[in-house]
Design a protein around this motif. Structure first.
Motif, PDB file in Angstrom:
ATOM      1  N   ASP A   1       0.821  -1.221   0.000  1.00 26.06           N
ATOM      2  CA  ASP A   1       0.000   0.000   0.000  1.00 26.06           C
ATOM      3  C   ASP A   1       0.850   1.265   0.000  1.00 26.06           C
ATOM      4  OD1 ASP A   1      -2.305  -1.526  -0.015  1.00 26.06           O
ATOM      5  OD2 ASP A   1      -2.533  -1.493   2.168  1.00 26.06           O
ATOM      6  N   GLU A   2       1.949   1.262   0.753  1.00 22.90           N
ATOM      7  CA  GLU A   2       2.792   2.457   0.804  1.00 22.90           C
ATOM      8  C   GLU A   2       3.360   2.768  -0.578  1.00 22.90           C
ATOM      9  OE1 GLU A   2       6.848   4.225   2.868  1.00 22.90           O
ATOM     10  OE2 GLU A   2       6.427   2.079   2.916  1.00 22.90           O
TER      11      GLU A   2
ATOM     12  N   VAL B   1       2.253   1.773  -3.616  1.00 24.99           N
ATOM     13  CA  VAL B   1       1.228   2.127  -4.594  1.00 24.99           C
ATOM     14  C   VAL B   1       0.676   3.521  -4.339  1.00 24.99           C
ATOM     15  CG1 VAL B   1      -1.051   1.500  -5.483  1.00 24.99           C
ATOM     16  CG2 VAL B   1       0.656  -0.279  -5.041  1.00 24.99           C
ATOM     17  N   SER B   2       0.526   3.886  -3.065  1.00 19.30           N
ATOM     18  CA  SER B   2      -0.064   5.182  -2.743  1.00 19.30           C
ATOM     19  C   SER B   2       0.857   6.357  -3.007  1.00 19.30           C
ATOM     20  CB  SER B   2      -0.507   5.210  -1.260  1.00 19.30           C
ATOM     21  OG  SER B   2       0.639   5.148  -0.406  1.00 19.30           O
ATOM     22  N   THR B   3       2.157   6.109  -3.120  1.00 20.39           N
ATOM     23  CA  THR B   3       3.106   7.212  -3.329  1.00 20.39           C
ATOM     24  C   THR B   3       3.553   7.334  -4.791  1.00 20.39           C
ATOM     25  OG1 THR B   3       4.980   5.755  -2.730  1.00 20.39           O
ATOM     26  CG2 THR B   3       3.993   7.112  -0.980  1.00 20.39           C
TER      27      THR B   3
ATOM     28  N   SER C   1       0.479   9.975 -10.175  1.00 25.39           N
ATOM     29  CA  SER C   1      -0.745   9.732 -10.922  1.00 25.39           C
ATOM     30  C   SER C   1      -0.495   9.964 -12.405  1.00 25.39           C
ATOM     31  CB  SER C   1      -1.863  10.660 -10.443  1.00 25.39           C
ATOM     32  OG  SER C   1      -2.152  10.425  -9.071  1.00 25.39           O
TER      33      SER C   1
END
Length: 268
Positions: free
Chosen positions: A258-259, A261-263, A266
């Motif tokens: 998660d860390e 992918v979230s950083t 975009s």
């Protein structure tokens, strides 16, 4: 790809498995021997010693090499997943590789280790071949984010292929490194593929702290691991199920982090 044969207790013969000009193969073997000696000079754990290059003869048409044999068990994604000491040892190996001088040499490869977008054509092949075996839309979207990660570091010396099969372990420690003939300048993040092949999230954190990686370097390491893993699954699905499973487990570690992918940036 090589066929490898044990010679007694201390040596191994490596015979290239490809059709090629013997003169070009001989040049490649000499280049690999030189790279092996460079890595031997800095490696904190044993690595193969180049001993000799054999000439073509009856029954085998290409030059071949003899190297020293290293004892130990090959690392596995399951066996090292929680081994924090192994993670620290591996960080030490990568740091030692980086300490070797590039002597002004740039990255000279055509695959992993240069610029991420240079892999676009290969990744399209991987996505096409994986349509029936992986969640390609999700993986394609992730590659779109990974491929735009900027390069912020100069080339450093790297092993270049730190897959589990090239790392030896005993009692939770790293005791040897194999296949060192690719030791050469590349993106420093390239050797971070090992963290995604070998460790669970907590152990990756230990490795990352021990090596002192920046966020962008860590992300690019995941990108190179993703690029490699995508090729392993479909290419080896029938011929080498173990390698295909390595690709699957590495992709799972990347997509479930998660860390990470979230950083990621975009992309529209």
């Amino acid at each position: 790809m090589n066929a490898i044969y044990r010679i007694g207790a201390l040596k191994t013969a490596r015979l290239p498995l490809r059709f090629a000009d013997p003169l070009l193969v001989a040049a490649d073997l000499q280049r690999e021997a030189s790279a092996m000696r460079e890595m031997l000079a800095v490696s904190p754990v044993p690595a193969p010693v180049p001993i000799a290059v054999g000439r073509p003869g009856r029954g085998y048409p290409l030059p071949w090499s003899i190297q020293s044999w290293l004892p130990g068990d090959v690392a596995t994604p399951e066996g090292t997943a929680h081994c924090e000491q192994f993670a620290e040892d591996l960080a030490g190996l990568i740091g030692a590789c980086r300490s070797a001088p590039t002597r002004g040499r740039p990255f000279a490869g055509a695959g992993r280790g240069g610029q991420l977008p240079d892999s676009d054509a290969w990744m399209e092949t991987c996505f096409r071949e994986s349509l029936d075996i992986l969640d390609v839309p999700v993986l394609r979207g992730l590659w779109a984010q990974l491929r735009v990660l900027p390069r912020t570091q100069a080339d450093s010396m790297t092993h270049g292929d730190l897959i589990p099969a090239n790392l030896l372990t005993e009692n939770g420690r790293l005791i040897g490194v194999l296949d060192t003939g690719g030791f050469a300048p590349a993106d420093p993040a390239l050797d971070l593929v090992a963290a995604w092949h070998l460790f669970d999230a907590e152990t990756r954190s230990v490795f990352r702290h021990a090596l002192g990686t920046t966020l962008i370097e860590w992300q690019r390491g995941a990108a190179w691991a993703f690029q490699q893993a995508m090729g392993l699954v479909w290419y080896y699905q029938a011929s080498n199920p173990g390698m295909a499973q390595l690709g699957r487990s590495t992709l799972a570690r990347i997509t479930n982090d998660d860390e990470l992918v979230s950083t990621l940036p975009s992309v529209r």
